[in-house]
Design a protein around this motif. Structure first.
Motif, PDB file in Angstrom:
ATOM      1  N   GLN A   1      10.607  79.248  48.418  1.00  0.00           N
ATOM      2  CA  GLN A   1      11.746  78.354  48.536  1.00  0.00           C
ATOM      3  C   GLN A   1      12.361  78.154  47.157  1.00  0.00           C
ATOM      4  O   GLN A   1      11.704  78.371  46.144  1.00  0.00           O
ATOM      5  CB  GLN A   1      11.344  77.001  49.124  1.00  0.00           C
TER       6      GLN A   1
ATOM      7  N   ASN B   1      15.513  78.034  52.094  1.00  0.00           N
ATOM      8  CA  ASN B   1      14.243  78.390  52.697  1.00  0.00           C
ATOM      9  C   ASN B   1      13.924  79.851  52.372  1.00  0.00           C
ATOM     10  O   ASN B   1      14.730  80.563  51.779  1.00  0.00           O
ATOM     11  CB  ASN B   1      14.293  78.175  54.212  1.00  0.00           C
TER      12      ASN B   1
ATOM     13  N   SER C   1      16.209  83.902  52.418  1.00  0.00           N
ATOM     14  CA  SER C   1      17.563  83.379  52.597  1.00  0.00           C
ATOM     15  C   SER C   1      18.376  83.622  51.329  1.00  0.00           C
ATOM     16  O   SER C   1      17.824  83.883  50.260  1.00  0.00           O
ATOM     17  CB  SER C   1      17.527  81.871  52.904  1.00  0.00           C
TER      18      SER C   1
ATOM     19  N   TRP D   1      10.645  71.692  56.797  1.00  0.00           N
ATOM     20  CA  TRP D   1      10.280  72.881  56.024  1.00  0.00           C
ATOM     21  C   TRP D   1      10.452  72.658  54.520  1.00  0.00           C
ATOM     22  O   TRP D   1       9.774  73.306  53.723  1.00  0.00           O
ATOM     23  CB  TRP D   1      11.103  74.081  56.482  1.00  0.00           C
TER      24      TRP D   1
ATOM     25  N   TYR E   1       9.275  81.787  63.607  1.00  0.00           N
ATOM     26  CA  TYR E   1       9.466  81.186  62.278  1.00  0.00           C
ATOM     27  C   TYR E   1       8.672  81.947  61.217  1.00  0.00           C
ATOM     28  O   TYR E   1       9.191  82.230  60.130  1.00  0.00           O
ATOM     29  CB  TYR E   1       9.038  79.718  62.301  1.00  0.00           C
TER      30      TYR E   1
ATOM     31  N   ASN F   1      10.291  84.002  57.946  1.00  0.00           N
ATOM     32  CA  ASN F   1      10.110  83.442  56.612  1.00  0.00           C
ATOM     33  C   ASN F   1       9.038  84.127  55.776  1.00  0.00           C
ATOM     34  O   ASN F   1       9.008  83.940  54.557  1.00  0.00           O
ATOM     35  CB  ASN F   1       9.792  81.943  56.716  1.00  0.00           C
TER      36      ASN F   1
END
Length: 355
Positions: free
Chosen positions: A141, A155, A158, A276, A294, A298
């Protein structure tokens, strides 16, 4: 279609099928690339970078002065005629142009003008400033503070792209792929006197969120975009002009599926949608299928179940997300399964029943 397994970001940028998907998406291409990314999670960063770059090209609003295109076209056509008359041995490319029909020559000239314009718009440093991009890898992150004081928490897996610096007399715009939480600073405290330059716009593949000053979460995954409003007020505008804009208030959740042309709006828990940020997973539908989706998005893994019934099981309560091992431990314990690993492929196998 080409084999994209070992493509770099530059390879994707030059690939016609990829360009058509990013610039002219449809249900079929969305389905193909989403499935391909699920099968090749290691290529997601290159794809996201290439998508962000191509989308940025789409939103550059620079038009040549009146008459410039016609003048450039005439110059290029004149040059082609000169080449035709020249009594020298022509390379293969020139021979191809020589043998073209008039319409082919015009198309070639237009391509040349577009390439020349692209050079001055996107490469020549004195004519255009390079966009700024922030991206996260799988399992990571990142917290950003933008030049206006607004904050963004990205997140994993991304990216956001924006032009820098922002000026006070134009709207603030950025483009998101993946998931991010935004806390936007007001430029104008008087909400009844909002100027054009006070707007804050977040673009995804399918829609634009317009903000005056607020806190909200956007998740752009698996062909859908979810917008969760925590504070303030936002307006959501869709790329599909047949869809009317939607205004969200605190606690509103909007889910847009462009392939199905479906908009779902309901109330939800903002705390669950932004958990998150605290490295916790709290889902409104805590099914194993949703948890797996998820983790795949991620952490860049692909998860398969030897028993499809496992997907419907539910796991209540928060799941820690400090690293991939935390949720895998919870899943293996609660579901009573063994997890077999083969690089980025994880197979959930039900343990045999003891007699």
């Amino acid at each position: 279609m080409q084999d994209h397994d070992h493509f770099s970001m530059q390879d994707f940028l030059c690939d016609e099928a990829f360009q058509n998907w990013v610039l002219h998406p449809d249900a079929a291409s969305d389905a193909y690339w989403e499935q391909w990314m699920e099968q090749h999670p290691q290529q997601r960063p290159a794809i996201f970078q290439a998508k962000a770059f191509l989308r940025e090209l789409r939103f550059v609003h620079h038009l040549p002065e009146e008459g410039t295109e016609e003048q450039s076209l005439k110059q290029v056509l004149l040059r082609i005629e000169e080449i035709e008359r020249a009594p020298v041995t022509r390379p293969a490319l020139i021979r191809r142009i020589f043998n073209m029909s008039l319409s082919g020559k015009i198309a070639a000239a237009c391509l040349f003008v577009l390439l020349l314009a692209g050079y001055f718009l996107f490469i020549h440093p004195s004519r255009n400033e390079k966009p700024q991009q922030f991206a996260t890898s799988f399992g990571k992150q990142q917290q950003l503070t933008l030049s206006d004081g607004s904050s963004v928490v990205l997140n994993a897996n991304s990216s956001v792209t924006l032009k820098k610096p922002w000026s006070d007399n134009v709207p603030r715009e950025l483009w998101l792929t993946g998931e991010a939480f935004f806390k936007v600073v007001h430029r104008n405290a008087d909400s009844t006197q909002i100027r054009e330059a006070d707007r804050f716009l977040v673009h995804t593949d399918d829609l634009t969120v317009e903000v005056l000053g607020t806190a909200f979460n956007i998740r752009n995954r698996r062909g859908k975009t979810e917008v969760m409003l925590q504070q303030g007020k936002i307006s959501v505008r869709f790329n599909d002009s047949s869809k009317a804009p939607v205004v969200l208030r605190p606690g509103d959740l909007l889910v847009y599926d462009p392939a199905e042309k479906e908009i779902l709006q309901r109330t939800a828990s903002p705390e669950k949608y932004v958990a998150w940020k605290e490295k916790k997973l709290l889902l409104e539908d805590p099914s194993v299928a949703a948890i797996i989706a998820y983790l795949e998005d991620n952490y860049g893994v692909t998860i398969r179940l030897d028993d499809p019934q496992l997907a419907t099981r539910k796991i209540e309560g928060p799941i820690l997300l400090d690293n991939l091992e935390d949720p895998l431990f919870i899943l293996s314990t609660v579901l009573n399964i063994d997890i077999q690993r083969n690089d980025s492929l994880l197979i959930f196998k039900t343990k045999p029943t003891k007699h």
